[in-house]
Design an enzyme around this catalytic site. Sequence first.
Site, PDB file in Angstrom:
ATOM      1  N   GLU A   1      46.549  36.665  52.380  1.00 33.61           N
ATOM      2  CA  GLU A   1      46.359  38.117  52.499  1.00 33.61           C
ATOM      3  C   GLU A   1      46.300  38.510  53.979  1.00 33.61           C
ATOM      4  O   GLU A   1      45.293  38.265  54.641  1.00 33.61           O
ATOM      5  CB  GLU A   1      45.031  38.544  51.860  1.00 33.61           C
ATOM      6  CG  GLU A   1      44.918  38.276  50.385  1.00 33.61           C
ATOM      7  CD  GLU A   1      43.778  39.057  49.729  1.00 33.61           C
ATOM      8  OE1 GLU A   1      44.025  39.647  48.682  1.00 33.61           O
ATOM      9  OE2 GLU A   1      42.669  39.081  50.282  1.00 33.61           O
TER      10      GLU A   1
ATOM     11  N   GLY B   1      47.913  45.196  49.615  1.00 32.28           N
ATOM     12  CA  GLY B   1      48.857  46.281  49.394  1.00 32.28           C
ATOM     13  C   GLY B   1      49.674  46.151  48.117  1.00 32.28           C
ATOM     14  O   GLY B   1      50.567  46.964  47.865  1.00 32.28           O
TER      15      GLY B   1
ATOM     16  N   HIS C   1      37.035  35.206  51.899  1.00 34.20           N
ATOM     17  CA  HIS C   1      37.820  36.445  51.834  1.00 34.20           C
ATOM     18  C   HIS C   1      37.832  37.099  53.211  1.00 34.20           C
ATOM     19  O   HIS C   1      36.880  36.995  53.985  1.00 34.20           O
ATOM     20  CB  HIS C   1      37.239  37.403  50.784  1.00 34.20           C
ATOM     21  CG  HIS C   1      38.125  38.583  50.528  1.00 34.20           C
ATOM     22  ND1 HIS C   1      38.118  39.695  51.330  1.00 34.20           N
ATOM     23  CD2 HIS C   1      39.071  38.791  49.573  1.00 34.20           C
ATOM     24  CE1 HIS C   1      39.029  40.556  50.865  1.00 34.20           C
ATOM     25  NE2 HIS C   1      39.617  40.031  49.808  1.00 34.20           N
TER      26      HIS C   1
ATOM     27  N   ASN D   1      40.113  41.797  42.261  1.00 34.64           N
ATOM     28  CA  ASN D   1      38.896  41.761  43.079  1.00 34.64           C
ATOM     29  C   ASN D   1      38.227  43.139  43.006  1.00 34.64           C
ATOM     30  O   ASN D   1      38.766  44.123  43.508  1.00 34.64           O
ATOM     31  CB  ASN D   1      39.290  41.404  44.521  1.00 34.64           C
ATOM     32  CG  ASN D   1      38.092  41.320  45.438  1.00 34.64           C
ATOM     33  OD1 ASN D   1      36.953  41.523  44.998  1.00 34.64           O
ATOM     34  ND2 ASN D   1      38.337  41.030  46.709  1.00 34.64           N
ATOM     35  N   LEU D   2      37.049  43.166  42.393  1.00 38.38           N
ATOM     36  CA  LEU D   2      36.351  44.447  42.215  1.00 38.38           C
ATOM     37  C   LEU D   2      35.645  44.901  43.495  1.00 38.38           C
ATOM     38  O   LEU D   2      35.111  46.017  43.556  1.00 38.38           O
ATOM     39  CB  LEU D   2      35.335  44.340  41.065  1.00 38.38           C
ATOM     40  CG  LEU D   2      35.864  44.587  39.649  1.00 38.38           C
ATOM     41  CD1 LEU D   2      37.133  43.837  39.320  1.00 38.38           C
ATOM     42  CD2 LEU D   2      34.800  44.290  38.606  1.00 38.38           C
ATOM     43  N   LYS D   3      35.628  44.008  44.500  1.00 33.96           N
ATOM     44  CA  LYS D   3      34.969  44.283  45.804  1.00 33.96           C
ATOM     45  C   LYS D   3      33.595  44.910  45.577  1.00 33.96           C
ATOM     46  O   LYS D   3      32.890  44.555  44.634  1.00 33.96           O
ATOM     47  CB  LYS D   3      35.881  45.162  46.673  1.00 33.96           C
ATOM     48  CG  LYS D   3      37.224  44.467  46.961  1.00 33.96           C
ATOM     49  CD  LYS D   3      37.935  44.964  48.180  1.00 33.96           C
ATOM     50  CE  LYS D   3      39.159  44.096  48.453  1.00 33.96           C
ATOM     51  NZ  LYS D   3      39.892  44.469  49.649  1.00 33.96           N
TER      52      LYS D   3
END
Length: 225
Positions: A142, A180, A94, A10-12
């Site tokens: 998550e 993490g 998300h 995930n490049l966010k």
Amino acid sequence: MGNPHTVIVNLKNYKESTGQNLIGFLGSLKGIENEKNVRIIMAVSPLDLVNAKKYSSYEIFSQTVDPVPKGAFTGKIPIEGLLEIDVKGSLVNHSENRIGSEKIESIMGISKKLNFETVICVESLEEARRYAPMKPEFIAYEPPELIGGEVSVTTAAPSIIRDVVDACSGSDVKVLVGAGVKNADDANKSIELGAHGVLIASGIVKSHDPLKSLKGIIQGITDSC
Ligand code: G3P
């Protein structure tokens, strides 16, 4: 390996992996797109999808999508529009972009009709149980408090991962774990706990050597097979 495991990066909206740095970042991972044993997907900001498709050969998912058809829907991201640019899947719900069950259900309705892959992100076992029957391609567990931190979900919540895997096992949904996750051991543990793969962001994007870090994750996964 018959059914390859999956790693979604995930490049966010990280500075290092978006906008003017997108192509350089994807280029720094050169070679990984030919990885055969693990399916690698880049989850890209809608702002960067066209460029990611144009300048790389990675499989690209969107980070978000809306349950609308093409038409008068200002600012929305229709699944049909993503498919037109050959983006065949998206993260949904998300932790940093929660949308609620009604919208998730609508997205799932459209995505099933259009054969569009979805990764429903969940923060708890209860949410995994709620969304698994909708049969997304993936459920990504998550815990929000671990996202971007130093403690991996595989260390902090192994029993919940097992429970999420159990909750999804009857419905053919693949479980990813994230938050993490940083290294080969974390990736290895996720597979040992029954997950199909990992959803990872800072462990790659913020690494001083993203290629080495991603190779480590892939190694951890393949070692456990
Ligand atoms: O979508 C992946 C993400 O939320 C996990 O982030 O930085 O803990 O790998 P990170």
